[in-house]
Design an enzyme around this catalytic site. Structure first.
Site, PDB file in Angstrom:
ATOM      1  N   GLY A  14      -7.148 -12.837   0.435  1.00 40.06           N
ATOM      2  CA  GLY A  14      -5.594 -12.664   0.490  1.00 40.06           C
ATOM      3  C   GLY A  14      -5.302 -12.824   1.748  1.00 40.06           C
ATOM      4  O   GLY A  14      -5.621 -13.380   2.746  1.00 40.06           O
ATOM      5  N   ALA A  16      -4.473 -10.929   4.599  1.00 40.80           N
ATOM      6  CA  ALA A  16      -5.037 -10.448   5.664  1.00 40.80           C
ATOM      7  C   ALA A  16      -6.196 -11.164   6.290  1.00 40.80           C
ATOM      8  O   ALA A  16      -6.352 -11.521   7.366  1.00 40.80           O
ATOM      9  CB  ALA A  16      -5.516  -8.846   5.529  1.00 40.80           C
ATOM     10  N   LYS A  35     -14.671 -12.854  -4.362  1.00 34.95           N
ATOM     11  CA  LYS A  35     -15.575 -12.327  -5.383  1.00 34.95           C
ATOM     12  C   LYS A  35     -15.337 -13.114  -6.925  1.00 34.95           C
ATOM     13  O   LYS A  35     -15.988 -13.132  -7.576  1.00 34.95           O
ATOM     14  CB  LYS A  35     -15.385 -10.856  -5.482  1.00 34.95           C
ATOM     15  CG  LYS A  35     -14.368 -10.320  -6.068  1.00 34.95           C
ATOM     16  CD  LYS A  35     -14.654  -8.782  -6.072  1.00 34.95           C
ATOM     17  CE  LYS A  35     -13.290  -8.021  -6.820  1.00 34.95           C
ATOM     18  NZ  LYS A  35     -13.446  -6.582  -6.734  1.00 34.95           N
ATOM     19  N   ALA A  46       2.469 -10.307  -4.781  1.00 34.61           N
ATOM     20  CA  ALA A  46       3.456  -9.662  -4.284  1.00 34.61           C
ATOM     21  C   ALA A  46       5.050 -10.492  -4.441  1.00 34.61           C
ATOM     22  O   ALA A  46       4.956 -11.571  -4.453  1.00 34.61           O
ATOM     23  CB  ALA A  46       3.300  -9.528  -2.706  1.00 34.61           C
ATOM     24  N   GLN A  47       5.822  -9.708  -4.895  1.00 34.06           N
ATOM     25  CA  GLN A  47       7.393 -10.187  -5.444  1.00 34.06           C
ATOM     26  C   GLN A  47       8.282 -10.101  -4.041  1.00 34.06           C
ATOM     27  O   GLN A  47       8.816 -11.264  -3.757  1.00 34.06           O
ATOM     28  CB  GLN A  47       7.879  -9.668  -6.571  1.00 34.06           C
ATOM     29  CG  GLN A  47       6.787  -9.918  -7.879  1.00 34.06           C
ATOM     30  CD  GLN A  47       7.578  -9.285  -9.037  1.00 34.06           C
ATOM     31  OE1 GLN A  47       8.427  -8.524  -9.131  1.00 34.06           O
ATOM     32  NE2 GLN A  47       6.743  -9.758 -10.315  1.00 34.06           N
ATOM     33  N   GLY A  48       8.556  -9.249  -3.647  1.00 38.96           N
ATOM     34  CA  GLY A  48       9.603  -8.694  -2.741  1.00 38.96           C
ATOM     35  C   GLY A  48       9.905  -9.486  -1.532  1.00 38.96           C
ATOM     36  O   GLY A  48      10.603 -10.512  -1.501  1.00 38.96           O
ATOM     37  N   GLU A 116      15.538  -3.590   0.331  1.00 45.82           N
ATOM     38  CA  GLU A 116      14.981  -2.804  -0.376  1.00 45.82           C
ATOM     39  C   GLU A 116      14.779  -1.389  -0.110  1.00 45.82           C
ATOM     40  O   GLU A 116      15.531  -1.069   1.018  1.00 45.82           O
ATOM     41  CB  GLU A 116      13.302  -3.441  -0.280  1.00 45.82           C
ATOM     42  CG  GLU A 116      13.334  -4.668  -0.849  1.00 45.82           C
ATOM     43  CD  GLU A 116      11.918  -5.152  -1.064  1.00 45.82           C
ATOM     44  OE1 GLU A 116      10.981  -4.404  -0.318  1.00 45.82           O
ATOM     45  OE2 GLU A 116      11.537  -6.321  -1.608  1.00 45.82           O
ATOM     46  N   HIS A 238       4.156   2.307  -7.940  1.00 45.12           N
ATOM     47  CA  HIS A 238       5.456   1.424  -7.980  1.00 45.12           C
ATOM     48  C   HIS A 238       6.132   2.031  -9.115  1.00 45.12           C
ATOM     49  O   HIS A 238       5.909   2.153 -10.325  1.00 45.12           O
ATOM     50  CB  HIS A 238       5.204  -0.034  -8.143  1.00 45.12           C
ATOM     51  CG  HIS A 238       6.382  -0.865  -7.743  1.00 45.12           C
ATOM     52  ND1 HIS A 238       7.484  -1.016  -8.651  1.00 45.12           N
ATOM     53  CD2 HIS A 238       6.401  -1.814  -6.559  1.00 45.12           C
ATOM     54  CE1 HIS A 238       8.422  -1.841  -8.024  1.00 45.12           C
ATOM     55  NE2 HIS A 238       7.908  -2.125  -6.969  1.00 45.12           N
ATOM     56  N   ARG A 291      10.070   4.656  -2.667  1.00 46.43           N
ATOM     57  CA  ARG A 291       9.236   4.601  -3.720  1.00 46.43           C
ATOM     58  C   ARG A 291       9.039   6.014  -4.282  1.00 46.43           C
ATOM     59  O   ARG A 291       8.835   6.307  -5.638  1.00 46.43           O
ATOM     60  CB  ARG A 291       8.348   3.517  -3.486  1.00 46.43           C
ATOM     61  CG  ARG A 291       8.656   2.058  -3.610  1.00 46.43           C
ATOM     62  CD  ARG A 291       7.445   1.039  -3.120  1.00 46.43           C
ATOM     63  NE  ARG A 291       7.900  -0.156  -3.042  1.00 46.43           N
ATOM     64  CZ  ARG A 291       7.049  -0.988  -3.002  1.00 46.43           C
ATOM     65  NH1 ARG A 291       5.814  -0.870  -2.645  1.00 46.43           N
ATOM     66  NH2 ARG A 291       7.463  -2.561  -2.747  1.00 46.43           N
ATOM     67  N   HIS A 352       0.217   1.275  -7.392  1.00 46.20           N
ATOM     68  CA  HIS A 352       0.618  -0.092  -6.786  1.00 46.20           C
ATOM     69  C   HIS A 352      -0.480  -0.082  -5.416  1.00 46.20           C
ATOM     70  O   HIS A 352      -0.582  -1.172  -5.296  1.00 46.20           O
ATOM     71  CB  HIS A 352       1.980   0.058  -6.587  1.00 46.20           C
ATOM     72  CG  HIS A 352       2.604  -1.212  -5.841  1.00 46.20           C
ATOM     73  ND1 HIS A 352       2.287  -2.383  -6.514  1.00 46.20           N
ATOM     74  CD2 HIS A 352       3.199  -1.370  -4.890  1.00 46.20           C
ATOM     75  CE1 HIS A 352       3.148  -3.286  -5.695  1.00 46.20           C
ATOM     76  NE2 HIS A 352       3.458  -2.868  -4.767  1.00 46.20           N
ATOM     77  N   GLU A 376      -4.779  -3.657   3.206  1.00 50.73           N
ATOM     78  CA  GLU A 376      -4.719  -2.612   2.433  1.00 50.73           C
ATOM     79  C   GLU A 376      -5.997  -1.696   2.506  1.00 50.73           C
ATOM     80  O   GLU A 376      -5.952  -0.534   2.136  1.00 50.73           O
ATOM     81  CB  GLU A 376      -4.240  -2.898   0.889  1.00 50.73           C
ATOM     82  CG  GLU A 376      -3.995  -1.700   0.269  1.00 50.73           C
ATOM     83  CD  GLU A 376      -3.504  -1.752  -1.174  1.00 50.73           C
ATOM     84  OE1 GLU A 376      -3.272  -0.988  -1.977  1.00 50.73           O
ATOM     85  OE2 GLU A 376      -3.379  -2.953  -1.422  1.00 50.73           O
ATOM     86  N   ARG A 387       4.336   4.297   1.989  1.00 50.91           N
ATOM     87  CA  ARG A 387       4.738   2.960   2.730  1.00 50.91           C
ATOM     88  C   ARG A 387       6.003   2.494   2.421  1.00 50.91           C
ATOM     89  O   ARG A 387       6.619   2.558   1.174  1.00 50.91           O
ATOM     90  CB  ARG A 387       3.725   1.668   2.009  1.00 50.91           C
ATOM     91  CG  ARG A 387       3.908   0.459   2.460  1.00 50.91           C
ATOM     92  CD  ARG A 387       2.836  -0.541   1.872  1.00 50.91           C
ATOM     93  NE  ARG A 387       3.152  -0.785   0.457  1.00 50.91           N
ATOM     94  CZ  ARG A 387       4.007  -1.566  -0.146  1.00 50.91           C
ATOM     95  NH1 ARG A 387       4.617  -2.530   0.725  1.00 50.91           N
ATOM     96  NH2 ARG A 387       3.811  -1.687  -1.514  1.00 50.91           N
ATOM     97  N   SER A 392       3.850  -4.137   3.925  1.00 54.42           N
ATOM     98  CA  SER A 392       2.446  -4.406   3.876  1.00 54.42           C
ATOM     99  C   SER A 392       2.283  -5.877   4.127  1.00 54.42           C
ATOM    100  O   SER A 392       1.049  -6.060   4.712  1.00 54.42           O
ATOM    101  CB  SER A 392       2.032  -4.153   2.109  1.00 54.42           C
ATOM    102  OG  SER A 392       2.810  -4.669   1.403  1.00 54.42           O
TER     103      SER A 392
END
Length: 541
Positions: A14, A16, A35, A46-48, A116, A238, A291, A352, A376, A387, A392
């Protein structure tokens, strides 16, 4: 690829891991383990967007304030400031890597910024409503083209190799045991350093917005190797995951609420064709509350009225705006027969994000020398008890780069001979039903007993049942050759135990942890820190 010096082994594909790899590869060989396939990471989901302190109406102090407000008194101020101070640099780095973000000729850096929940101003840079996908595709392409980065698909980390296996005295992470899934053999991979960037653990719950890969592998491996974990009780649910028979993991970004969508009850109300709003009764910030507040409000209203879902009403935004700013959501819902420009979206909360993880410093260093943990999987103190939205992705880049800097500042370590994986006392399993049954039972009991609202009695029941499941899993693991399903179940059971133990240790309600037995918050609170396990046998347990 050169084996001398040893490669830096990064577990995870990902944001990171890719952020660390692209920095490291300019000076060191890097081996990345996926994996499953290379694209099977949480980042593309991730959308936002990603936080960037860029606007003239914004500041690091304001971003830190919003982060601390969302984190409910448990945010580490130093961590929050460190990450915020590097946010503009992180955005610029993404642009330099070829990531295309939604433009606005009048915006800072020529970018459109959205807002947001929990944010006081617009500071979220994004690529329409598919930010993670845009970022992951660009960085993965860079990694694939880099001559100093080797990518291995279908290679799942089993456990860390430490001094205990190699006969050393000083604590150290020397490499990784990894299962080559296609070849069905376990490899002993030496490493100059190991970076765990495995993502989260949402699959420990029955309902989650996470991909299938989110099974807590990094947390479980580090804990088994003796590393501390912290704040595992703070699981972010979420508020708005799509509720549909054909898709119950599709996330409906809270940026939709940031642009003006309302949450409504699907019950009759005069003058309200889609039902009444309910968030103003729960928080003055209404749909823009953090959230945890929104998720609890939805959970409360669903239980109060006996509902399967609530509505997220974006019809007032108009079709043109929905198509332009939320094309992924608009298209996905349309494919399922939902025209969100004309009717509201059925949504429910879902597991989430894990705000806790392996304890690290701001260079990604864990308790075990040679082991770095980022994203994460890690606990830096940034997220506290909840969070703040879009922090993130930012943390992934900032800590990915920080860990790379620290590794590069250390002297390269040559590859050392490591003990081979011992399969002399195991055999192939004769049936898989035990794994499937225990997987389902674990995720259901976590959803029912350790969900959005908890009680001491529920937690104690969950811990007793988890102990029984772990005993069965241990017997199975000790007797049969390992498979990906067994490894994931084993890791999820560890994470479930850590979540419950952490929740039992917090006699208050704070942030994402809400207890029916302790509804108020303590005047002073501290992170929940659990010591790591030190296994005794020669085959890692």
């Amino acid at each position: 690829m050169s084996t001398n010096p040893a490669a830096v082994v990064i577990v995870g594909m990902g944001l990171a891991g890719l952020s660390a790899a692209l920095q490291l590869a300019e000076h060191r060989p890097v081996l990345m383990l996926a994996k499953r396939g290379l694209a099977d990471a949480a980042t593309p989901w991730a959308q936002g967007g990603i936080v960037g302190v860029l606007g003239s109406d914004d500041s690091v102090a304001a971003h830190v304030h919003d982060t601390e407000e969302a984190g409910a008194g448990l945010v580490d101020n130093t961590a929050a400031r460190f990450v915020s101070e590097h946010s503009a640099q992180a955005i610029s780095w993404l642009l330099a890597q070829g990531v295309v973000l939604t433009p606005d000729e009048h915006g800072p850096l020529g970018l459109h910024l959205t807002r947001e929940g929990g944010h006081g101003v617009r500071r979220i840079a994004h690529a329409a409503d598919a930010t993670g996908q845009a970022i992951h595709q660009a960085l993965l392409a860079r990694a694939q083209a880099h001559p100093n980065i080797e990518l291995r698909e279908h290679c799942m980390a089993v456990d860390l190799i430490t001094q205990r296996h190699a006969g050393g005295e000083e604590p150290a992470c020397l490499g990784v045991y990894a299962l080559d899934v296609l070849q069905r053999r376990v490899l002993a991979l030496p490493a100059a350093a190991v970076v765990l960037a495995c993502g989260g653990l949402g699959r420990v719950y029955r309902y989650t917005s996470n991909p299938d890969t989110a099974t807590g592998d990094g947390v479980a491996m580090a804990w088994r190797a003796g590393c501390r974990v912290a704040n595992m009780e703070f699981i972010q649910f979420h508020p708005t995951c799509l509720y549909h028979a054909q898709d119950r993991r599709f996330l409906i970004t809270e940026a939709l609420r940031g642009e003006g969508a309302f949450l409504r009850l699907p019950i009759a109300a005069a003058g309200e064709p889609w039902g009444p709003r309910f968030m103003p009764a729960h928080d003055a910030r209404a749909e823009l509350a953090p959230r945890d507040i929104v998720a609890r409000a939805i959970d409360f209203e669903m239980k109060k009225h006996g509902l399967d879902h609530v509505w997220l009403d974006a019809t007032q935004l108009g079709e043109a705006k929905l198509r332009e700013h939320f094309p992924t959501i608009h298209a996905r819902c349309l494919a399922l027969g939902l025209d969100i420009a004309k009717a509201p979206i059925p949504v429910v909360p879902a597991a989430h994000y894990s705000c806790g993880g392996v304890v690290t410093d701001l260079a990604g260093r864990s308790d075990l020398p040679g082991l770095y943990v980022i994203g994460e999987t890690a606990y830096t103190g940034l997220h506290g008890a909840n969070r703040l939205a879009s922090n993130s992705l930012l943390e992934c880049i900032v800590l990915g780069h920080a860990s790379a800097r620290h590794i590069l500042a250390s002297a390269p370590r040559a590859a050392a001979p490591l003990p081979a994986w011992d399969e002399s006392r195991v055999e192939d399993a004769d049936e898989q039903v035990v794994i499937a049954h225990n997987w389902d039972e674990l995720r259901l009991l976590m959803w029912n007993y350790v969900g959005i609202v908890r009680s001491h009695k529920r937690l104690e029941r969950a811990l007793r049942r988890i102990a029984l499941l772990q005993a069965e899993i241990h017997d199975y693991y000790a007797s049969f050759r390992i498979t990906p399903d067994l490894l994931e179940l084993r890791n999820l059971a560890v994470c479930a135990e850590l979540i419950v133990r952490s929740a039992l240790a917090r006699p208050e309600s704070r942030g994402l942890h809400f207890s029916l037995d302790h509804r108020g918050a303590l005047p002073v609170s501290f992170p929940t820190v659990l010591p790591g396990r030190q296994p005794a046998s020669t085959r890692i347990e």
